[in-house]
Design a protein around this motif. Structure first.
Motif, PDB file in Angstrom:
ATOM      1  N   ALA A 162       0.829  -1.204   0.000  1.00 28.82           N
ATOM      2  CA  ALA A 162       0.000   0.000   0.000  1.00 28.82           C
ATOM      3  C   ALA A 162       0.870   1.263   0.000  1.00 28.82           C
ATOM      4  O   ALA A 162       0.576   2.235  -0.708  1.00 28.82           O
ATOM      5  N   TYR A 163       1.952   1.242   0.765  1.00 28.10           N
ATOM      6  CA  TYR A 163       2.852   2.400   0.792  1.00 28.10           C
ATOM      7  C   TYR A 163       3.525   2.602  -0.568  1.00 28.10           C
ATOM      8  O   TYR A 163       3.750   3.741  -1.009  1.00 28.10           O
ATOM      9  N   ILE A 164       3.869   1.506  -1.238  1.00 28.16           N
ATOM     10  CA  ILE A 164       4.459   1.623  -2.583  1.00 28.16           C
ATOM     11  C   ILE A 164       3.463   2.281  -3.528  1.00 28.16           C
ATOM     12  O   ILE A 164       3.813   3.170  -4.317  1.00 28.16           O
ATOM     13  N   SER A 165       2.203   1.854  -3.449  1.00 25.00           N
ATOM     14  CA  SER A 165       1.173   2.456  -4.302  1.00 25.00           C
ATOM     15  C   SER A 165       0.985   3.930  -3.979  1.00 25.00           C
ATOM     16  O   SER A 165       0.654   4.728  -4.863  1.00 25.00           O
ATOM     17  N   ALA A 166       1.204   4.305  -2.713  1.00 23.71           N
ATOM     18  CA  ALA A 166       1.078   5.700  -2.308  1.00 23.71           C
ATOM     19  C   ALA A 166       2.367   6.480  -2.528  1.00 23.71           C
ATOM     20  O   ALA A 166       2.463   7.640  -2.115  1.00 23.71           O
ATOM     21  N   GLU A 170       9.980   4.993   1.706  1.00 26.36           N
ATOM     22  CA  GLU A 170      10.648   4.866   3.001  1.00 26.36           C
ATOM     23  C   GLU A 170       9.810   4.020   3.961  1.00 26.36           C
ATOM     24  O   GLU A 170      10.313   3.073   4.582  1.00 26.36           O
ATOM     25  N   LYS A 171       8.536   4.362   4.087  1.00 28.08           N
ATOM     26  CA  LYS A 171       7.660   3.581   4.961  1.00 28.08           C
ATOM     27  C   LYS A 171       7.449   2.179   4.401  1.00 28.08           C
ATOM     28  O   LYS A 171       7.302   1.214   5.167  1.00 28.08           O
ATOM     29  N   ALA A 172       7.427   2.056   3.083  1.00 30.61           N
ATOM     30  CA  ALA A 172       7.275   0.731   2.479  1.00 30.61           C
ATOM     31  C   ALA A 172       8.453  -0.164   2.843  1.00 30.61           C
ATOM     32  O   ALA A 172       8.273  -1.353   3.148  1.00 30.61           O
ATOM     33  N   ALA A 173       9.662   0.395   2.814  1.00 29.59           N
ATOM     34  CA  ALA A 173      10.840  -0.397   3.168  1.00 29.59           C
ATOM     35  C   ALA A 173      10.758  -0.879   4.612  1.00 29.59           C
ATOM     36  O   ALA A 173      11.089  -2.036   4.914  1.00 29.59           O
ATOM     37  N   GLN A 192      10.418  -7.166  -3.007  1.00 30.50           N
ATOM     38  CA  GLN A 192       9.696  -5.936  -2.708  1.00 30.50           C
ATOM     39  C   GLN A 192      10.489  -5.041  -1.756  1.00 30.50           C
ATOM     40  O   GLN A 192      10.474  -3.802  -1.894  1.00 30.50           O
ATOM     41  N   LEU A 193      11.190  -5.634  -0.800  1.00 28.57           N
ATOM     42  CA  LEU A 193      12.033  -4.855   0.105  1.00 28.57           C
ATOM     43  C   LEU A 193      13.141  -4.159  -0.674  1.00 28.57           C
ATOM     44  O   LEU A 193      13.414  -2.959  -0.469  1.00 28.57           O
ATOM     45  N   ALA A 194      13.792  -4.890  -1.580  1.00 23.42           N
ATOM     46  CA  ALA A 194      14.857  -4.291  -2.386  1.00 23.42           C
ATOM     47  C   ALA A 194      14.314  -3.166  -3.262  1.00 23.42           C
ATOM     48  O   ALA A 194      14.945  -2.109  -3.413  1.00 23.42           O
ATOM     49  N   GLN A 195      13.134  -3.358  -3.827  1.00 22.34           N
ATOM     50  CA  GLN A 195      12.550  -2.327  -4.685  1.00 22.34           C
ATOM     51  C   GLN A 195      12.220  -1.064  -3.886  1.00 22.34           C
ATOM     52  O   GLN A 195      12.486   0.063  -4.341  1.00 22.34           O
ATOM     53  N   PHE A 199      13.917   2.700  -4.505  1.00 19.78           N
ATOM     54  CA  PHE A 199      13.208   3.968  -4.711  1.00 19.78           C
ATOM     55  C   PHE A 199      13.535   4.979  -3.610  1.00 19.78           C
ATOM     56  O   PHE A 199      13.697   6.171  -3.874  1.00 19.78           O
ATOM     57  N   ALA A 200      13.608   4.500  -2.358  1.00 24.02           N
ATOM     58  CA  ALA A 200      13.896   5.405  -1.250  1.00 24.02           C
ATOM     59  C   ALA A 200      15.312   5.966  -1.327  1.00 24.02           C
ATOM     60  O   ALA A 200      15.587   7.041  -0.780  1.00 24.02           O
ATOM     61  N   ASN A 201      16.201   5.255  -2.001  1.00 21.59           N
ATOM     62  CA  ASN A 201      17.609   5.659  -2.115  1.00 21.59           C
ATOM     63  C   ASN A 201      17.887   6.447  -3.390  1.00 21.59           C
ATOM     64  O   ASN A 201      19.015   6.499  -3.872  1.00 21.59           O
ATOM     65  N   GLY A 202      16.832   7.051  -3.943  1.00 22.58           N
ATOM     66  CA  GLY A 202      17.033   7.857  -5.142  1.00 22.58           C
ATOM     67  C   GLY A 202      17.326   7.037  -6.381  1.00 22.58           C
ATOM     68  O   GLY A 202      18.177   7.415  -7.198  1.00 22.58           O
ATOM     69  N   ASN A 203      16.645   5.884  -6.513  1.00 16.19           N
ATOM     70  CA  ASN A 203      16.827   4.991  -7.663  1.00 16.19           C
ATOM     71  C   ASN A 203      18.265   4.494  -7.772  1.00 16.19           C
ATOM     72  O   ASN A 203      18.847   4.428  -8.862  1.00 16.19           O
ATOM     73  N   LYS A 204      18.820   4.154  -6.626  1.00 17.26           N
ATOM     74  CA  LYS A 204      20.162   3.559  -6.578  1.00 17.26           C
ATOM     75  C   LYS A 204      20.092   2.277  -5.772  1.00 17.26           C
ATOM     76  O   LYS A 204      19.409   2.202  -4.756  1.00 17.26           O
ATOM     77  N   LEU A 205      20.839   1.287  -6.245  1.00 22.26           N
ATOM     78  CA  LEU A 205      20.820  -0.030  -5.617  1.00 22.26           C
ATOM     79  C   LEU A 205      21.950  -0.103  -4.604  1.00 22.26           C
ATOM     80  O   LEU A 205      23.124  -0.103  -4.973  1.00 22.26           O
TER      81      LEU A 205
END
Length: 400
Positions: A162-166, A170-173, A192-195, A199-205
């Protein structure tokens, strides 16, 4: 919640009556017991005096005087016993009354500390309105679920989605991290955790996300979220060949004409063009032999089964172990459906299909979602990967 508090009040009233009634009864019994004892002693004394009078030891005047004295002593003993007992009785009565008054407060405090009023209210709300009408309402409800049931890994996973959809990675992680801690290393949760971290890391892995993706791929080589994210990360790192390989593997698990497969093909085409522009030779698309099949179910049987029943379609070596070589999971609502099974749908890494290998194509209906059990099945023998034939498989047999 009104019915809960009314029920609690009724139970407290019963408890108070149970505490007060024995006290009241004890007071009455004590009074009766003391009076009866004094009367018995008085009668025994009178009988003794009359016996002495008959024996001539007492005159009539002495007998009358002695009886009067015995009556006076009876009254004094009864009054004295009542006077001694009254303070004790009053003290005990006050203690019980105080206990009766304190009991509701104590029960209320303990219920607030250890009770489940929030859980009961949430349960009734979900019974009344099973579906919410907005993403915000879904997040709010799922937050309350994990507050009431903090060890519910599935609820944490749903909250993360749900947080990813919103668009709150950060909260999703955090939510997916809680789900992982409770559900264990499941491929979908790891991906899903990695994704979310990506996203929370500015699109960096980062290193932790990369480890989670590697573990997800190790557990499920066809995990779509992991393959897609690894392809994106490779593309942004200018590893276009790696991006192509990841996306080709992801594409193998999709229907060729689906929107998802077409979107992935667009990414593959861009990566190929980047390699060509850089003077590099793009990797060739893998050629995978597949078994094509049209899956359907007997109409009379279909009417007796629920739409959400699982359908496992798989190919296996009839002369080998019972483990399927490749499989897909569907539901009855998906049928009829044309699909293909190839090495991309392999159950284990290292599976290789050849055109010469005779295979068995099976579809099994399972009401409990367990691939090892089932109620009905369909089977086609002597099928071959790479054939242009579309095998017709009809589910119409009971599982023996």
């Amino acid at each position: 919640m009104i019915d809960l508090w009314l029920g609690a009040a009724a139970l407290l009233l019963v408890a108070a009556l149970m505490m007060l009634w024995p006290l009241r009864r004890r007071q009455r019994m004590d009074r009766v017991d003391r009076t009866a004892l004094n009367v018995a002693l008085y009668e025994e004394r009178v009988a003794e005096l009359e016996a002495q009078a008959r024996a001539g030891d007492l005159t009539e005047a002495q007998l009358a005087a002695a009886k009067g004295e015995a009556s006076r002593l009876l009254l004094e003993d009864t009054a004295t016993a009542d006077a001694r007992q009254a303070p004790l009785t009053r003290q005990l009565t006050w203690l019980v009354v105080i206990a009766v008054l304190v009991l509701p407060l104590a029960v209320l405090g303990l219920y607030r500390q250890w009770g489940a009023a929030d859980g009961l209210a949430l349960y009734r709300e979900m019974q009344a309105t099973p579906q919410v009408d907005s993403l915000e309402a879904l997040i709010d409800r799922t937050q309350r679920v994990v507050k009431v049931q903090p060890e519910n890994g599935e609820a944490w996973y749903m909250l993360g989605r749900a947080y990813i959809s919103a668009q709150n990675p950060e909260k999703a992680a955090d939510a997916f991290g809680n789900a992982l801690a409770r559900l264990g290393e499941q491929p979908e949760v790891l991906a899903q955790l990695a994704q979310a971290r990506y996203f929370a890391n500015g699109n960096k892995l980062d290193a932790e996300s990369a480890l989670a993706l590697d573990k997800a791929i190790e557990l499920d080589p066809q995990q779509p979220t992991a393959l897609g994210l690894l392809g994106i990360a490779a593309f942004e790192a200018d590893d276009f060949a790696g991006a192509i390989r990841y996306w080709q593997a992801l594409q193998q698990g999709m229907a060729p004409d689906s929107p998802g497969a077409q979107a992935i093909q667009g990414g593959i085409d861009r990566a190929r063009q980047r390699m060509i522009d850089a003077g590099q030779t793009p990797p060739e698309a893998p050629v995978l032999l597949a078994v094509k099949a049209q899956i359907s179910i007997d109409p009379a049987l279909r009417a007796t089964l629920p739409d959400d029943a699982s359908v496992f379609v798989f190919i296996r070596d009839p002369n080998g172990p019972p483990m399927p070589l490749a499989a897909k999971r569907l539901t009855l609502a998906d049928l009829p459906l044309e699909l293909s099974l190839s090495e991309a749908n392999a159950m284990l890494p290292g599976v290789h299909l050849s055109a010469e290998q005779p295979l068995e194509l099976v579809a099994r209906v399972s009401l409990d979602g367990d691939a090892r059990s089932g109620t009905h099945l369909g089977r086609v023998d002597d099928v071959h990967a790479g054939s242009d034939q579309v095998y017709q498989l009809v589910i119409n047999q009971p599982v023996e």
